[in-house]
Design a protein around this motif. Sequence first.
Motif: not given
Length: 751
Positions: A697-712
């Motif tokens: 969820f982001l407010k107008s003008g807001e930036t967030k960094e999203i992180s994912f973890q992937i394994s074999a």
Amino acid sequence: MKKVFLLLLLLLTILSCKENKKSSFVKDTTHEAKIEALLAKMTLEEKIGQTNLRGVSSRATSLPTDLKESVRKGNVGAFLNIMNLDYVDELQRIAVEESPNGIPLIFGRDVIHGFKTMFPIPLGLAATWDAQIVEKSSEIAAFEASAYGIRWTFAPMLDIARDSRWGRIAESPGEDPYLATVLGAAYVKGFQSDDLSNPYSMAASAKHYIAYGAAIGGRDYNTVDMSEQLLRNVYLPPFKSAIDAGSATVMSSFNEINGVPATGNEFLLKDVLRGELQFDGFVVSDWDSVTEMVYHGYASDEKHAGELAAKAGLDMEMTSTAYENHLKELIKENKVTIEELNEFVRNILRIKFRLGLFENPYRNKEHKGNFYAENHLKEAKKAAIESTVLLKNKQSILPLSEKTKVAIIGPLANAPHEQLGTWAFDGEKEHTNTPLHAYQKASTNFMFAKGLGHSRDKSKKGFKEAIDVAKKSDVILFFGGEEAILSGEAHSRANIDLPGAQEALINELAKTGKPIVLVIMAGRPITITNIIDKTDAVLMSWHPGTMGGEALYEIINGIESPEGRLPVSWPKTAGQLPYFYNHKNTGRPADSVNFVSIDKIPIGAWQSSLGNDSHYLDAGFTPHFPFGYGLSYTTFKYADISISKETINFSENLEVKVSITNTGKTAGKETVQLYIQDVVGSITRPVKELKRYQQVFLKSGETKEISFQISAKDLEFVNHKLVKAAEEGKFNLWVGPNSAEGLKTSFSLKK
């Protein structure tokens, strides 16, 4: 001897816990000694009785004497569709107090997407991409249904559905195995709670095992023929997830798989389900699917069908009577062993013990279910809002302003029964909040003309009134789609356009020059290629359930934002089906540069002058809307994708980061999706596969960094040798808003 038995029981418990270490669910083995003791006291007839699932019509006015006598003799193990509370109480009393061993009955019912409070159909719930909403919907369904003594539901349906012609796509989690695994576990947890003996819970039944959604031509009950690799890579994972989450039961499917009906398929029921997945609940057939093996041409008669089902490992027979009529004789003839029957009974008793039925067999008469409770309706409305997908919003016509004068038109604007959708046996249309009701309650500036009596109506006698109302409005809200009866079991369609005269009415309304907002209520994607250019906005609300009207009112007027994302690819035409985003590339993949459409082929063209790749001349090679697609009332920008390493080994994780910015004027929620392609494999691999997603969820003008973890482990697949493993090589990775868009990067996997 007693010490040896206790040590053995302790060892089994430890092994069971170790076996399920990867799951939050741990199998309860504390009842095994009680099961064996009870089994030792049962006669052959009583054992066979536990395998019998019986029922009476929901409209029955009395209980048949012979049915009560069967329960008294211990010849029935469970009932379905007993909705008279006096009958529930009487049958359970007879079983517990008068049958030889006092074994309680299980009462089951198709509680699919709600009991009284109806949530969106399962395909709509899948469009939320929200496991918490799915879990809450099934928790409320169980709470309400348990007031009727129902402790077993024939849900969740986990069939991967790649063909929108199939009627039962309405009940499915969509086309993607990863999304289905996430939602399947959530359904099980919601229905069963953390403790199956909780009297407000129900035993889940993961169905239809297996590949039922792959029926040829999207025709229900039809043939399934596929490789074992495809079966294991796409259709099996949701069932594994549900079993790991503790699903108490599994239902076998109607269809055959590679020539062998699922109900008589020893490889699938024993080797895979019991052996590989370590399932220890019971398997129930679908309605008459045991004796339907005769029609399949797999069994010669009812007795043979019973033998085949028993040898395959089917524990309980729904409605048909092959076990009841023939198991005793089959055992006498040594065609089925007593130990095989004992195993069926163990599996059934195990679930009855886990449900707490031996301690508390009777329904709690003080529990009234809180039908339509305020918090139940609130959750149903939330689910309807978050399942609604905005497919088109030309010049941001939505949301409408409060001063907009609207014409409410269409056969589903005030169709309380249809809005509930398929498998809504216990939903009551008197409690349905329709769009018209919502507008009336809000006292807004609107006029109403139905235009068509129902979705299949071909009469144009209501057109004039609808057009007159439209001319007096600022915006037309057209509520169309299909009635509930047009999707669900046995309700496949070859043509999935808007039925009846709906397209004709939309074309006439378009001539008024007034903007048209098309709101679709349906059990499947509806092909709208013929009329989408006549519309300014399109909302897909599926069949949204009890609170659909209020949810749609709030979305249309900007009180809430549509937050759904498609769980299936939306076809341009039924001729594209089956269609799914995670297809193979082929040796001649289509692309926009070389594609030549039917209208651009020169007259008298030489055959080789056409773009010789995999496409349809008249429909191209892309869907109308891709899997994962959905607009919002705001906009989002993806930027700065990065990976922690360019190469990982089989024991390392890859961290993927991306920045998401809300570039619009209002707050909103984005479903950020991560897809991976295994570029070269020992068998050809899909062009993309969903591996992770997050909702932010982001407010107008807001930036967030999203992180994912992937394994074999996320890169594993079952290869041509039927070995599940990840392979070294290059992988493409995308993060984006749907399966057709996104930022791209690559990495490698090496030993």
